[in-house]
Enzyme design. Structure first.
Site, PDB file in Angstrom:
ATOM      1  N   CYS A   1     -17.435  -5.068 -79.385  1.00  0.00           N
ATOM      2  CA  CYS A   1     -16.760  -4.500 -78.215  1.00  0.00           C
ATOM      3  C   CYS A   1     -17.179  -3.032 -78.014  1.00  0.00           C
ATOM      4  O   CYS A   1     -18.313  -2.776 -77.644  1.00  0.00           O
ATOM      5  CB  CYS A   1     -15.247  -4.662 -78.316  1.00  0.00           C
ATOM      6  SG  CYS A   1     -14.413  -4.395 -76.733  1.00  0.00           S
ATOM      7  N   HIS A  49     -14.490 -10.308 -79.141  1.00  0.00           N
ATOM      8  CA  HIS A  49     -13.851  -9.995 -80.429  1.00  0.00           C
ATOM      9  C   HIS A  49     -13.858 -11.217 -81.342  1.00  0.00           C
ATOM     10  O   HIS A  49     -12.833 -11.908 -81.472  1.00  0.00           O
ATOM     11  CB  HIS A  49     -12.417  -9.496 -80.202  1.00  0.00           C
ATOM     12  CG  HIS A  49     -12.339  -8.078 -79.743  1.00  0.00           C
ATOM     13  ND1 HIS A  49     -12.387  -7.012 -80.619  1.00  0.00           N
ATOM     14  CD2 HIS A  49     -12.269  -7.543 -78.502  1.00  0.00           C
ATOM     15  CE1 HIS A  49     -12.316  -5.882 -79.937  1.00  0.00           C
ATOM     16  NE2 HIS A  49     -12.249  -6.177 -78.643  1.00  0.00           N
ATOM     17  N   GLU A 106     -13.664 -11.398 -84.455  1.00  0.00           N
ATOM     18  CA  GLU A 106     -12.771 -11.276 -85.621  1.00  0.00           C
ATOM     19  C   GLU A 106     -11.407 -11.894 -85.370  1.00  0.00           C
ATOM     20  O   GLU A 106     -10.688 -12.228 -86.318  1.00  0.00           O
ATOM     21  CB  GLU A 106     -12.636  -9.798 -86.029  1.00  0.00           C
ATOM     22  CG  GLU A 106     -11.712  -8.946 -85.155  1.00  0.00           C
ATOM     23  CD  GLU A 106     -12.358  -8.481 -83.850  1.00  0.00           C
ATOM     24  OE1 GLU A 106     -13.497  -8.915 -83.552  1.00  0.00           O
ATOM     25  OE2 GLU A 106     -11.720  -7.686 -83.126  1.00  0.00           O
TER      26      GLU A 106
END
Ligand code: MN
Length: 253
Positions: free
Chosen positions: A110, A215, A217
């Site tokens: 990001c 994202h 994660e």
């Protein structure tokens, strides 16, 4: 097996009256699941010591967060620019350049993708809705693991090989994006409105460099999520680089 040490760039925030150094735990979960050891790299270390901080480490994640200050790419602030953090910018730019010179694998996420592009000489849209309006909401008010728009991956790229798919529906929480691509980077993923969602360094250079606008994660709790393979790929590249770095020199013949 030696587990690679992966530095994760963090930020300083005030919570309950105290400054706190931290990072979203999802990054640490993702690195741990990939077999690495997550290590917090926090802005008070300072840009002058970024290289020293990285010296014992094997890889680096540049994480999400505030907007990158437009002064780094010689632009005036747009009215829709969000909050910026000069100290974090300076620290992460130093981390990026030190990691490159040390040959450390780098994963940008990001803001991390945007920072990599700026560090290498590119520019950003400071605010997509006002500067490059399109049909796809890139910052919808939904849960962190909500997959909201598709991206198309370039065949044969590190990104496509890691994810092992040609199209992925990702989450999206950004109002900035790459405008002019930096020299030395290749676009490896785009949304249907043309927004750049993935870039990487060339395959023939020593340093492994991959960055994504979404994202990955946030899917660490989802079994078999393809996004986890980006962290697997970073940890693997970091282990390979660490092994090569520590291997004893063998004289020819
Ligand atoms: Mn997006």
């Amino acid at each position: 097996m030696t587990r690679p040490l992966i530095g994760i760039s963090g930020s300083i925030r005030v919570l309950d009256g105290a400054e706190r150094a931290g990072v979203n735990a999802a990054y640490a979960h993702s690195i741990s699941q990939a077999g690495g050891i997550p290590i917090l790299l926090t802005p008070p270390i300072g840009p002058d010591r970024a290289a020293d901080a990285l010296a014992p480490l094997d890889g680096l994640i540049l994480t999400g967060g505030h907007d990158v200050d437009p002064q780094w790419y010689d632009a005036h602030p747009s009215p829709a620019l969000g909050p910026v953090d000069l100290h974090r910018d300076e620290f992460e730019l130093a981390l990026f350049h030190a990691a490159r010179s040390q040959g450390l694998p780098i994963l940008g996420i990001c803001r991390g993708l945007q920072l990599v592009n700026v560090a290498m000489g590119g520019t950003l849209y400071q605010d997509l809705p006002s500067e490059q309006p399109g049909d796809i909401p890139h910052d919808p008010p939904v849960p962190r693991d909500a997959r909201t728009h598709a991206i198309t991956l370039s065949a044969g790229s590190r990104l496509q090989c890691a994810l092992d798919t040609g199209v992925l529906v990702t989450n999206s929480f950004h109002h900035q994006a790459i405008r002019d691509l930096a020299p030395g980077l290749t676009v490896t993923a785009r949304a249907e409105d043309g927004v750049i969602e993935g870039v990487e360094g060339s395959a023939d250079e020593a340093g492994w460099l991959l960055a994504v606008q979404w994202h990955p994660e946030e899917f660490h709790h989802t079994p078999n999520a393809p996004d986890q393979r980006l962290f697997d790929a970073l940890v693997k590249a970091s282990a390979v680089r660490a092994y090569a770095e520590r291997a004893p020199y063998r004289s020819p013949g």
